[in-house]
Write an enzyme that holds these catalytic residues in place. Structure first.
Site, PDB file in Angstrom:
ATOM      1  N   THR A 273     -19.933  -5.218   8.780  1.00 36.85           N
ATOM      2  CA  THR A 273     -19.137  -5.990   7.821  1.00 36.85           C
ATOM      3  C   THR A 273     -18.316  -7.021   8.592  1.00 36.85           C
ATOM      4  O   THR A 273     -18.301  -7.012   9.823  1.00 36.85           O
ATOM      5  CB  THR A 273     -18.165  -5.067   7.065  1.00 36.85           C
TER       6      THR A 273
ATOM      7  N   ASP B 263      -2.524 -10.634  -1.706  1.00 32.88           N
ATOM      8  CA  ASP B 263      -2.321 -10.468  -0.265  1.00 32.88           C
ATOM      9  C   ASP B 263      -1.319  -9.322  -0.150  1.00 32.88           C
ATOM     10  O   ASP B 263      -0.202  -9.419  -0.675  1.00 32.88           O
ATOM     11  CB  ASP B 263      -1.760 -11.750   0.350  1.00 32.88           C
ATOM     12  N   VAL B 264      -1.693  -8.253   0.511  1.00 31.87           N
ATOM     13  CA  VAL B 264      -0.813  -7.068   0.515  1.00 31.87           C
ATOM     14  C   VAL B 264       0.497  -7.306   1.267  1.00 31.87           C
ATOM     15  O   VAL B 264       1.408  -6.489   1.189  1.00 31.87           O
ATOM     16  CB  VAL B 264      -1.524  -5.790   1.048  1.00 31.87           C
TER      17      VAL B 264
ATOM     18  N   GLY C 153     -10.466  -5.165  -1.741  1.00 32.13           N
ATOM     19  CA  GLY C 153     -11.064  -5.308  -0.406  1.00 32.13           C
ATOM     20  C   GLY C 153     -12.504  -5.777  -0.378  1.00 32.13           C
ATOM     21  O   GLY C 153     -13.154  -5.690   0.662  1.00 32.13           O
TER      22      GLY C 153
ATOM     23  N   TYR D 128     -11.403  -0.181  19.823  1.00 26.96           N
ATOM     24  CA  TYR D 128     -10.809  -0.005  18.487  1.00 26.96           C
ATOM     25  C   TYR D 128      -9.286  -0.136  18.580  1.00 26.96           C
ATOM     26  O   TYR D 128      -8.609  -0.512  17.626  1.00 26.96           O
ATOM     27  CB  TYR D 128     -11.237   1.347  17.890  1.00 26.96           C
TER      28      TYR D 128
ATOM     29  N   LYS E 261      -5.263   3.737  11.834  1.00 28.62           N
ATOM     30  CA  LYS E 261      -6.040   4.683  11.015  1.00 28.62           C
ATOM     31  C   LYS E 261      -5.456   6.097  11.097  1.00 28.62           C
ATOM     32  O   LYS E 261      -5.504   6.848  10.124  1.00 28.62           O
ATOM     33  CB  LYS E 261      -7.513   4.690  11.441  1.00 28.62           C
TER      34      LYS E 261
ATOM     35  N   GLN F 114      -8.495 -11.508  -1.510  1.00 23.81           N
ATOM     36  CA  GLN F 114      -7.434 -12.117  -0.716  1.00 23.81           C
ATOM     37  C   GLN F 114      -7.651 -13.625  -0.644  1.00 23.81           C
ATOM     38  O   GLN F 114      -8.432 -14.110   0.167  1.00 23.81           O
ATOM     39  CB  GLN F 114      -7.452 -11.507   0.691  1.00 23.81           C
TER      40      GLN F 114
ATOM     41  N   ILE G 119     -17.602  -2.646   2.363  1.00 23.67           N
ATOM     42  CA  ILE G 119     -17.653  -1.250   1.931  1.00 23.67           C
ATOM     43  C   ILE G 119     -17.134  -1.143   0.491  1.00 23.67           C
ATOM     44  O   ILE G 119     -17.685  -0.404  -0.328  1.00 23.67           O
ATOM     45  CB  ILE G 119     -16.833  -0.376   2.903  1.00 23.67           C
TER      46      ILE G 119
ATOM     47  N   ILE H 106      -8.848  -2.012   2.774  1.00 25.41           N
ATOM     48  CA  ILE H 106      -8.161  -3.149   3.393  1.00 25.41           C
ATOM     49  C   ILE H 106      -7.707  -2.788   4.800  1.00 25.41           C
ATOM     50  O   ILE H 106      -7.086  -1.741   5.007  1.00 25.41           O
ATOM     51  CB  ILE H 106      -6.947  -3.546   2.511  1.00 25.41           C
TER      52      ILE H 106
HETATM   53  N1  LIG Z   1     -16.921  -1.727   9.104  1.00 25.62           N
HETATM   54  C1  LIG Z   1     -16.755  -0.546   9.654  1.00 25.62           C
HETATM   55  O1  LIG Z   1     -17.410  -0.207  10.645  1.00 25.62           O
HETATM   56  C2  LIG Z   1     -15.778   0.433   9.050  1.00 25.62           C
HETATM   57  C3  LIG Z   1     -15.915   1.800   9.364  1.00 25.62           C
HETATM   58  C4  LIG Z   1     -14.968   2.688   8.824  1.00 25.62           C
HETATM   59  C5  LIG Z   1     -13.946   2.225   8.008  1.00 25.62           C
HETATM   60  N2  LIG Z   1     -13.857   0.877   7.722  1.00 25.62           N
HETATM   61  C6  LIG Z   1     -12.766   0.431   6.861  1.00 25.62           C
HETATM   62  O2  LIG Z   1     -13.282   0.013   5.623  1.00 25.62           O
HETATM   63  C7  LIG Z   1     -12.334  -0.865   5.015  1.00 25.62           C
HETATM   64  C8  LIG Z   1     -13.060  -2.101   4.490  1.00 25.62           C
HETATM   65  O3  LIG Z   1     -13.538  -2.873   5.578  1.00 25.62           O
HETATM   66  P1  LIG Z   1     -15.022  -3.471   5.655  1.00 25.62           P
HETATM   67  O4  LIG Z   1     -15.637  -2.940   6.890  1.00 25.62           O
HETATM   68  O5  LIG Z   1     -15.712  -3.293   4.347  1.00 25.62           O
HETATM   69  O6  LIG Z   1     -14.764  -5.012   5.962  1.00 25.62           O
HETATM   70  P2  LIG Z   1     -14.499  -6.275   5.004  1.00 25.62           P
HETATM   71  O7  LIG Z   1     -14.153  -7.366   5.957  1.00 25.62           O
HETATM   72  O8  LIG Z   1     -15.644  -6.495   4.106  1.00 25.62           O
HETATM   73  O9  LIG Z   1     -13.226  -5.836   4.144  1.00 25.62           O
HETATM   74  C9  LIG Z   1     -11.921  -5.891   4.645  1.00 25.62           C
HETATM   75  C10 LIG Z   1     -11.067  -6.397   3.510  1.00 25.62           C
HETATM   76  O10 LIG Z   1      -9.665  -6.354   3.853  1.00 25.62           O
HETATM   77  C11 LIG Z   1      -9.074  -7.431   3.180  1.00 25.62           C
HETATM   78  N3  LIG Z   1      -7.756  -7.752   3.725  1.00 25.62           N
HETATM   79  C12 LIG Z   1      -7.386  -7.920   5.029  1.00 25.62           C
HETATM   80  N4  LIG Z   1      -6.089  -8.278   5.098  1.00 25.62           N
HETATM   81  C13 LIG Z   1      -5.630  -8.334   3.820  1.00 25.62           C
HETATM   82  C14 LIG Z   1      -4.375  -8.663   3.218  1.00 25.62           C
HETATM   83  N5  LIG Z   1      -3.328  -9.039   3.959  1.00 25.62           N
HETATM   84  N6  LIG Z   1      -4.263  -8.594   1.874  1.00 25.62           N
HETATM   85  C15 LIG Z   1      -5.314  -8.241   1.096  1.00 25.62           C
HETATM   86  N7  LIG Z   1      -6.531  -7.937   1.599  1.00 25.62           N
HETATM   87  C16 LIG Z   1      -6.685  -7.989   2.943  1.00 25.62           C
HETATM   88  C17 LIG Z   1     -10.076  -8.574   3.391  1.00 25.62           C
HETATM   89  O11 LIG Z   1      -9.843  -9.638   2.470  1.00 25.62           O
HETATM   90  C18 LIG Z   1     -11.383  -7.857   3.149  1.00 25.62           C
HETATM   91  O12 LIG Z   1     -11.762  -7.945   1.802  1.00 25.62           O
HETATM   92  C19 LIG Z   1     -11.279  -1.156   6.086  1.00 25.62           C
HETATM   93  O13 LIG Z   1     -10.172  -0.307   5.886  1.00 25.62           O
HETATM   94  C20 LIG Z   1     -11.993  -0.767   7.361  1.00 25.62           C
HETATM   95  O14 LIG Z   1     -11.106  -0.431   8.411  1.00 25.62           O
HETATM   96  C21 LIG Z   1     -14.767  -0.011   8.217  1.00 25.62           C
END
Ligand SMILES: NC(=O)c1ccc[n+]([C@@H]2O[C@H](COP(=O)([O-])OP(=O)(O)OC[C@H]3O[C@@H](n4cnc5c(N)ncnc54)[C@H](O)[C@@H]3O)[C@@H](O)[C@H]2O)c1
Length: 262
Positions: free
Chosen positions: A194, A65-66, A14, A156, A163, A41, A21, A93
């Site tokens: 992000t 890709d999941v 991810g 959201y 979630k 991805q 994150i 992810i």
């Molecule tokens: N940004 C926020 O405010 C926040 C807060 C709490 C939790 N999160 C969670 O943290 C996690 C990481 O998100 P982030 O905020 O770092 O954003 P990010 O965009 O940096 O990371 C999201 C990742 O998901 C991957 N992804 C999406 N679809 C995919 C697929 N089909 N196959 C493989 N990979 C796939 C993307 O390539 C990316 O690397 C997520 O689960 C997100 O919901 C984010």
């Protein structure tokens, strides 16, 4: 300085860029001595992940890709071949069509509901099933959630449902894999700037509101989330599984905002 992750090998899924994150977690794991592999991805993300991975001494990249079972099989096959085992896995992810992270929840489409839950929740089961045989001595699986799972958060929408399902999945996997010494936990950070965060309408307001009202007066940072991940994945967290650990400056304990902010 103690190296809490020394001798441990982990797959981080991810990382999209240096604000991800997953990248904050990867850095913290590497600082504590872990050896890392990264999944990205597609090729475009691969180009961004490559230099980041290099900066923490890793050239082990797999394209996943999941939604694509073959790419998952290939990635875990390579880990089995090159490492033989895995100590931890980070699943960071999530995906929903941006057009449904705005407007009314009632307009959630079946297609985006299915896609969001498949990518953001079901994928954890898919990766856990493949990681399990690589963890014969036990291991740790971490995922990322957000409090929109149990409290309504503006725009959201379907991600809140995804979630909630993900958090329940953490508990069921923790129970299923616990007897094998595999721990499954989630970290629930507050809003972060992000790529995924930017897809949610009004993200800036959520960020500002959380910062203004959180007891600590601050949002989460990549370092704080990374530190929590190290605790959960290291032997320090050896008795913790099925848990959702919140890293949001304490925002989640509030019943209502401070009077001066209303
Ligand atoms: N940004 C926020 O405010 C926040 C807060 C709490 C939790 N999160 C969670 O943290 C996690 C990481 O998100 P982030 O905020 O770092 O954003 P990010 O965009 O940096 O990371 C999201 C990742 O998901 C991957 N992804 C999406 N679809 C995919 C697929 N089909 N196959 C493989 N990979 C796939 C993307 O390539 C990316 O690397 C997520 O689960 C997100 O919901 C984010």
């Amino acid at each position: 300085m103690p190296e809490l992750m020394k001798g441990k090998r982990g797959l981080v899924m991810g990382v999209a860029n240096d604000r991800s994150i997953a990248w904050g977690i990867a850095k913290a794991m590497a600082d504590e001595g872990a050896e890392l592999a990264f999944s990205h991805q597609g090729e475009a993300f691969g180009k961004r992940v490559e230099p980041l991975a290099e900066s923490v001494g890793s050239s082990f990249l797999v394209d996943v890709d999941v939604n694509d079972d073959a790419s998952l099989d290939a990635a875990f096959g390579r880990i089995a071949e090159e490492w033989g085992s895995l100590d931890f896995l980070v699943h960071a992810i999530a995906y929903s069509d941006k057009t449904e992270l705005t407007g009314r929840f009632i307009n959630t489409s079946r297609e985006n509901f299915r896609n969001s839950l498949t990518i953001s929740c079901y994928s954890l089961i898919e990766v856990a099933r493949r990681a399990r045989p690589l963890m014969p001595e036990g291991g740790t699986i971490l995922t990322l959630t957000y409090q929109g799972s149990n409290r309504v958060t503006p725009f959201y929408n379907v991600m809140g449902v995804a979630k909630a399902a993900l958090e329940s999945t953490v508990r069921y996997l923790a129970n299923d894999l616990g007897p094998e010494g595999i721990r499954v936990n989630a970290i629930s950070p507050g809003p972060m700037k992000t790529l995924a965060g930017a897809a949610i309408s009004g993200g800036r307001k959520t960020f500002r509101h959380t910062e203004m009202n959180a007891p600590l007066g601050r949002n989460a940072t990549l370092d704080c989330i990374g530190g929590t991940a190290v605790y959960l994945a290291s032997d320090m967290g050896a008795c913790t599984t099925g848990e959702i650990v919140t890293v949001d400056g304490g925002y989640h304990v509030l019943g209502m905002p401070r009077f001066e902010n209303i």
